[in-house]
Write a protein that holds these residues in place. Sequence first.
Motif, PDB file in Angstrom:
ATOM      1  N   UNK A 176      20.617 -14.611  11.548  1.00 21.92           N
ATOM      2  CA  UNK A 176      19.742 -13.452  11.386  1.00 21.92           C
ATOM      3  C   UNK A 176      19.538 -13.046   9.947  1.00 21.92           C
ATOM      4  N   UNK A 177      19.609 -14.003   9.016  1.00 20.46           N
ATOM      5  CA  UNK A 177      19.424 -13.702   7.602  1.00 20.46           C
ATOM      6  C   UNK A 177      20.640 -13.119   6.918  1.00 20.46           C
ATOM      7  N   UNK A 178      21.778 -13.104   7.607  1.00 23.40           N
ATOM      8  CA  UNK A 178      23.010 -12.570   7.027  1.00 23.40           C
ATOM      9  C   UNK A 178      24.038 -13.687   6.895  1.00 23.40           C
ATOM     10  N   UNK A 179      24.611 -13.820   5.691  1.00 23.20           N
ATOM     11  CA  UNK A 179      25.624 -14.832   5.417  1.00 23.20           C
ATOM     12  C   UNK A 179      26.960 -14.138   5.197  1.00 23.20           C
ATOM     13  N   UNK A 180      27.980 -14.603   5.916  1.00 24.87           N
ATOM     14  CA  UNK A 180      29.343 -14.111   5.707  1.00 24.87           C
ATOM     15  C   UNK A 180      30.117 -15.191   4.966  1.00 24.87           C
ATOM     16  N   UNK A 181      30.670 -14.841   3.805  1.00 29.41           N
ATOM     17  CA  UNK A 181      31.413 -15.771   2.960  1.00 29.41           C
ATOM     18  C   UNK A 181      32.853 -15.292   2.865  1.00 29.41           C
ATOM     19  N   UNK A 182      33.782 -16.196   3.094  1.00 26.77           N
ATOM     20  CA  UNK A 182      35.217 -15.885   2.996  1.00 26.77           C
ATOM     21  C   UNK A 182      35.823 -16.701   1.868  1.00 26.77           C
ATOM     22  N   UNK A 218      25.672 -20.395  -3.398  1.00 28.50           N
ATOM     23  CA  UNK A 218      24.458 -19.781  -3.936  1.00 28.50           C
ATOM     24  C   UNK A 218      23.420 -19.724  -2.824  1.00 28.50           C
ATOM     25  N   UNK A 219      22.830 -18.554  -2.627  1.00 25.98           N
ATOM     26  CA  UNK A 219      21.837 -18.372  -1.564  1.00 25.98           C
ATOM     27  C   UNK A 219      20.567 -17.752  -2.131  1.00 25.98           C
ATOM     28  N   UNK A 248      18.089 -15.347  -6.400  1.00 23.05           N
ATOM     29  CA  UNK A 248      19.284 -16.148  -6.196  1.00 23.05           C
ATOM     30  C   UNK A 248      20.504 -15.241  -6.295  1.00 23.05           C
ATOM     31  N   UNK A 249      21.409 -15.382  -5.332  1.00 24.42           N
ATOM     32  CA  UNK A 249      22.680 -14.661  -5.368  1.00 24.42           C
ATOM     33  C   UNK A 249      23.774 -15.713  -5.394  1.00 24.42           C
ATOM     34  N   UNK A 250      24.633 -15.665  -6.404  1.00 23.36           N
ATOM     35  CA  UNK A 250      25.691 -16.635  -6.577  1.00 23.36           C
ATOM     36  C   UNK A 250      27.053 -15.961  -6.389  1.00 23.36           C
ATOM     37  N   UNK A 286      17.946 -19.146   2.688  1.00 21.17           N
ATOM     38  CA  UNK A 286      18.608 -20.448   2.765  1.00 21.17           C
ATOM     39  C   UNK A 286      19.770 -20.524   1.788  1.00 21.17           C
ATOM     40  N   UNK A 287      20.647 -21.490   2.049  1.00 19.49           N
ATOM     41  CA  UNK A 287      21.764 -21.767   1.154  1.00 19.49           C
ATOM     42  C   UNK A 287      21.294 -22.821   0.159  1.00 19.49           C
ATOM     43  N   UNK A 288      21.420 -22.520  -1.129  1.00 21.78           N
ATOM     44  CA  UNK A 288      20.973 -23.414  -2.183  1.00 21.78           C
ATOM     45  C   UNK A 288      22.076 -24.328  -2.691  1.00 21.78           C
ATOM     46  N   UNK A 289      23.310 -23.822  -2.703  1.00 23.80           N
ATOM     47  CA  UNK A 289      24.459 -24.586  -3.199  1.00 23.80           C
ATOM     48  C   UNK A 289      25.676 -24.166  -2.410  1.00 23.80           C
ATOM     49  N   UNK A 290      26.468 -25.163  -2.002  1.00 20.46           N
ATOM     50  CA  UNK A 290      27.658 -24.875  -1.201  1.00 20.46           C
ATOM     51  C   UNK A 290      28.804 -25.715  -1.736  1.00 20.46           C
TER      52      UNK A 290
END
Length: 73
Positions: A48-54, A26-27, A33-35, A16-20
């Motif tokens: 599918x459990x993969x987040x793409x951040x730009x 932060x996920x 936690x990965x920030x 899940x996304x914790x902070x946006x």
Amino acid sequence: MAVLRPGGATVYSCRRILLYSPGEIRVLSDGRCVSVLGEDLHCVSFSGGTVFIRGAIHAVSYPAGVQAEEGRK
């Protein structure tokens, strides 16, 4: 696990996304936690459990203790 590429990052095994915000996304990934820190950040896909951040990414950190606090909510 986070993989940096030009103009973005990919984070795998996300629950899940914790902070946006434009400065930090932060996920929760594999129980940690990965920030991702930077400017003009946005999540372009979460599937599918993969987040793409730009955006302009300055750093990726694994802050200790954050997942435990967020997980209690």
